[in-house]
Design an enzyme around this catalytic site. Sequence first.
Site, PDB file in Angstrom:
ATOM      1  N   GLU A  55       0.862  -1.201   0.000  1.00  0.00           N
ATOM      2  CA  GLU A  55       0.000   0.000   0.000  1.00  0.00           C
ATOM      3  C   GLU A  55       0.887   1.235   0.000  1.00  0.00           C
ATOM      4  O   GLU A  55       0.733   2.134   0.835  1.00  0.00           O
ATOM      5  CB  GLU A  55      -0.917  -0.014   1.234  1.00  0.00           C
ATOM      6  CG  GLU A  55      -1.639  -1.344   1.439  1.00  0.00           C
ATOM      7  CD  GLU A  55      -2.533  -1.371   2.665  1.00  0.00           C
ATOM      8  OE1 GLU A  55      -2.073  -0.991   3.753  1.00  0.00           O
ATOM      9  OE2 GLU A  55      -3.707  -1.775   2.533  1.00  0.00           O
TER      10      GLU A  55
ATOM     11  N   CYS B 216     -10.246  -0.355   7.997  1.00  0.00           N
ATOM     12  CA  CYS B 216      -9.676   0.904   8.462  1.00  0.00           C
ATOM     13  C   CYS B 216     -10.366   2.112   7.834  1.00  0.00           C
ATOM     14  O   CYS B 216     -10.535   3.143   8.475  1.00  0.00           O
ATOM     15  CB  CYS B 216      -8.177   0.940   8.152  1.00  0.00           C
ATOM     16  SG  CYS B 216      -7.755   0.571   6.444  1.00  0.00           S
TER      17      CYS B 216
HETATM   18 ZN   LIG Z   1      -7.826   2.310   5.102  1.00  0.00          ZN
END
Ligand SMILES: [Zn+2]
Length: 461
Positions: free
Chosen positions: A313, A409
Amino acid sequence: MSRDYLSVQLASPFWSAYRELVRTVVIPYQYDILNDQIAGVEPSGAIRNFRIAAGMDEGDFTGMVFQDSDVAKWLEAVGYALRSHRDPELERVADEVIDIIVAAQQPDGYLNTYFTIAAPEKRWTNLMECHELYCAGHMLEAAVAYFVATGKRKLLDAMCKFVDYIADTFGPEEGKIHGYDGHQEIELALIKLYGVTHDRRHLDLACYFLEARGTEPNFLREEWERRGGESFWGTNKQSKPDLAYHQAHKPVREQDEAVGHAVRAVYMYTAMADIARLTGDADLHKVCERLWHDVTGRQMYIVGGIGSTRHGEAFTFDYDLPNETAYVETCAAIGLIFFANRMLKLNPKSEYADVMERAMYNTVIGSVALDGKHYCYVNPLELFPQANSRNPDREHVKPIRQEWFGCACCPPNLARLVMSLDEYIYSVNEAHAKLYVHLYIGSEVAFDLNGRRVRLVQQSD
Ligand SMILES: [Zn+2]
């Protein structure tokens, strides 16, 4: 109240609708998810974990090692919601959740349901991967938001106790762990805590975590060696730890290029900009500017999204911004908005506000469907549904918004940002008697300037 909390009333047809959506749909929906009450959605276990850790329930830990942070982000969003609309029913529900959280706190102040339930003997042994201080940071942010909105101290006091314990555990002194978390978050959270406690120790601890990062001997490398290179995630042993992924490859003041996991990076830069402002550190301010220009000038998509690869990410390198495999996580865009907001507090240049606006309109609210119940974790720049379902290099990009995620998240992060939007519209420089308008969002602001009360109304849809 400090000037960080200007009295702002939102009056924007566009944004008020989003806030109502979050307040009336997203927050209750997320509460049901955290309580495993939505059929067809993978059980979160998040509240139940706290109940088990508190001895109010029995069973095993459920979810990701950082599952606690979902509850924290939800509670923080509730805090902001109550600040503009003191809904007694929502407050009652939040008070109940706080009672459970505080009951899960250990006698020494420690609070983390994964380690309390599943691995009590392993506390602080894998800071690189296990998010203990990250979860602490999110709960701190929740405690501050809830205290500011309601004046209630229960969670704030519990978290101050936790912070005392953390300060006894980490630091430069002999006998303490000379370390920091693999996922930055506690740094910016401690600064928020300092904003309400004005306790210098809270700011000092944030500075410690930041300054210790990436110094030699490298804490994350040594910790990794102590574990024999074993990964918590059960992935193959690596020949060396990926320090750049955690922005721990060199001291933060020497960093001139955004590398590694994008959310970690921008959360760290946010704390750096806060500390530069609060301590008047001109050198650290220069580092923030350098990193800002690298992120926004060379590693940011046209939609204000960052993190161009799904591998970690992460950032890759300058101008490497492929549309078809873009990662552009919602949380990373939110973190970039935090960073922009702190840069504006250092220096009210419009370029910061422009990036904030770009990310907010083009990535953040694009990530949520108008029903408030479907989300993008990865925000698509380009879709070819057949490739997105059958090409493994592209299947992280989903052609439709998803119901919920095992790693959830992003949705609560969006909720807390939308509910605290009023903090991003204006800033005041008391020394120069100036008010700055950063976002053209219909609203009304009241503040003190040169000893006079000023009220400003902005009309915009
Ligand atoms: Zn996230």
